[in-house]
Motif scaffolding. Structure first.
Motif, PDB file in Angstrom:
ATOM      1  N   ALA A  93      -0.718  -5.291   7.910  1.00 36.68           N
ATOM      2  CA  ALA A  93      -1.658  -4.415   8.618  1.00 36.68           C
ATOM      3  C   ALA A  93      -1.048  -3.932   9.930  1.00 36.68           C
ATOM      4  CB  ALA A  93      -2.960  -5.162   8.874  1.00 36.68           C
ATOM      5  N   ASP A  94      -0.449  -4.874  10.684  1.00 35.89           N
ATOM      6  CA  ASP A  94       0.154  -4.503  11.966  1.00 35.89           C
ATOM      7  C   ASP A  94       1.314  -3.529  11.775  1.00 35.89           C
ATOM      8  OD1 ASP A  94      -1.612  -6.088  13.270  1.00 35.89           O
ATOM      9  OD2 ASP A  94      -0.230  -7.775  13.559  1.00 35.89           O
ATOM     10  N   ASP A  95       2.059  -3.710  10.690  1.00 36.90           N
ATOM     11  CA  ASP A  95       3.222  -2.851  10.453  1.00 36.90           C
ATOM     12  C   ASP A  95       2.846  -1.525   9.799  1.00 36.90           C
ATOM     13  OD1 ASP A  95       4.691  -4.866  11.499  1.00 36.90           O
ATOM     14  OD2 ASP A  95       5.621  -5.515   9.627  1.00 36.90           O
ATOM     15  N   GLY A  96       1.574  -1.399   9.417  1.00 38.96           N
ATOM     16  CA  GLY A  96       1.135  -0.133   8.834  1.00 38.96           C
ATOM     17  C   GLY A  96       1.583   0.073   7.395  1.00 38.96           C
ATOM     18  N   VAL A  97       1.987  -0.985   6.685  1.00 37.84           N
ATOM     19  CA  VAL A  97       2.349  -0.806   5.281  1.00 37.84           C
ATOM     20  C   VAL A  97       1.106  -0.830   4.388  1.00 37.84           C
ATOM     21  CG1 VAL A  97       4.706  -1.672   5.512  1.00 37.84           C
ATOM     22  CG2 VAL A  97       2.890  -3.257   4.883  1.00 37.84           C
TER      23      VAL A  97
END
Ligand SMILES: [Zn+2]
Length: 381
Positions: A93-97
């Motif tokens: 989620a944090d990495d936007g994947v």
């Protein structure tokens, strides 16, 4: 038990994208993790996402097929997942994947509609039929169900063929023609955000070229994660999706944008290139340069430039006739017609993704290959 779970999760991560140009199907991760009948295991397991990704790969007979996963925020603290799985999904989620949303509502269907993608779901989306009548169209909803060689995708209506290249809806095209900025510290729409924001330098953001489609709330483009109104930050660079096809098998797709040319070769330097080395025969590996051919997009025209030692072939309109083959020598550039195929070596080809409707492989490489549990192993054959 010695699960190589982290390796499997890494392999799954490599197949997750919210890039509209690369995603091939949309899933609700909170639904998929609960398909206990796929492996007879725990109430929830992230490994089931891998089983479903494998099923999609077999369905389209292609290697490295990515999915767009929407994650309702509740899953990040779901006690049915292991703490490791929760940690991994938070990192995604944090990495936007993956795309995190406070409430799922019909976001999965919205993404599928805007991008023209199928949804991998066992639901029939009854609640949303009024708003999304296309869910009754053939092949738009594909259910992953247990099969002899691992899960298979079954269409709820019709035959369920996945389009080789998805066509975004007219509204989707309109939204994808702009860069969007979120006022929050936002992974997905941060790079179109306010440059004076205190977060401007901290952002770990998706490039404007691959921003996911905005949500629409009462017709207003909105950040699906933060619920904030998005700012129109200008036109989005154009993109072209290309495929690498080796010995008749589509190995990988990649995106060339007006902002970012892409070098393809045995092992291109500097990052951002497409590396072919792992798929080549010894002879091909000797012939093909580390960086061999450079693709660029300018004013709607896609071009190939030879940057190799041995030269690059062009097969006009994909012609198999060697007399028609054109050779580009070092630094020569050629504009590619829609059906032109670039040849780095015999049967090592690059062309527009829509040229090849089948990926050409019946058993694509499994993301589950590192999972040594009996429950998972039984699906690998
Ligand atoms: Zn946001």
């Amino acid at each position: 038990m010695r699960f190589e779970v982290s390796k499997v999760l890494d392999a799954i991560e490599a197949r997750l994208t919210t890039d509209p140009a690369l995603a091939r199907a949309v899933v609700d991760l909170s639904e998929i993790v609960r398909y206990a009948d796929l492996d007879g295991g725990r109430p929830a397991s992230m490994l089931r996402l891998g089983l479903v990704i494998d099923a999609l790969g077999r369905h389209v007979a292609e290697e490295n097929v990515p999915v767009y996963a929407v994650v309702p925020r509740g899953l990040l603290s779901d006690a049915d997942l292991t703490s490791n799985e929760r940690m991994v999904v938070r990192r995604w989620a944090d990495d936007g994947v993956v795309e995190v949303v406070p409430q799922l509502d019909d976001r999965v269907l919205e993404v599928a509609e805007l991008l023209g993608l199928p949804v991998l779901t066992r639901t029939r989306a009854e609640r949303f039929r009024d708003r999304r009548p296309w869910v009754e169209d053939p092949g738009r909803l594909l259910a992953a169900v247990p099969g002899a060689g691992g899960p298979v995708l079954v269409a709820r209506v019709g035959r369920g063929e996945v389009p080789a290249v998805a066509e975004p809806s007219p509204l989707g095209q309109k939204l994808l023609s702009r860069v969007w900025g979120c006022p929050e510290n936002c992974t997905a729409y941060g790079s179109g955000g306010d440059p004076d924001s205190p977060f401007a330098d901290m952002r770990k953001t998706t490039s404007p070229v691959s921003q996911p489609p905005p949500a629409l709330r009462a017709g207003v483009p909105t950040c699906p994660r933060h619920g904030t109104r998005l700012r129109d930050a200008g036109p989005r660079p154009a993109v072209e999706v290309l495929s690498v096809r080796i010995d008749g098998i589509v190995r990988q797709r990649f995106v060339v944008s007006t902002e970012k040319p892409v070098v393809v070769g045995r092992a291109p330097e500097g990052g951002g290139g497409v590396m072919l080395g792992q798929w080549l025969t010894d002879d091909a590996r000797k012939w093909i340069s580390r960086g061999h051919v450079r693709f660029a997009l300018h004013s709607g025209e896609l071009s190939a430039q030879d940057v190799s030692t041995n030269g690059t072939g062009i097969r006009p309109n994909g012609s198999l006739d060697d007399d028609q083959r054109v050779t580009l020598n070092r630094d020569e550039i050629r504009t590619l017609a829609p059906d032109d195929v670039v040849e780095l070596y015999a049967n090592v080809h690059v062309g527009r993704a829509k040229l090849w409707t089948s990926g050409g492989v019946s058993q694509p490489h499994s993301v589950m290959a590192e999972a040594p549990t009996m429950a998972i192993r039984k699906f690998e054959r």
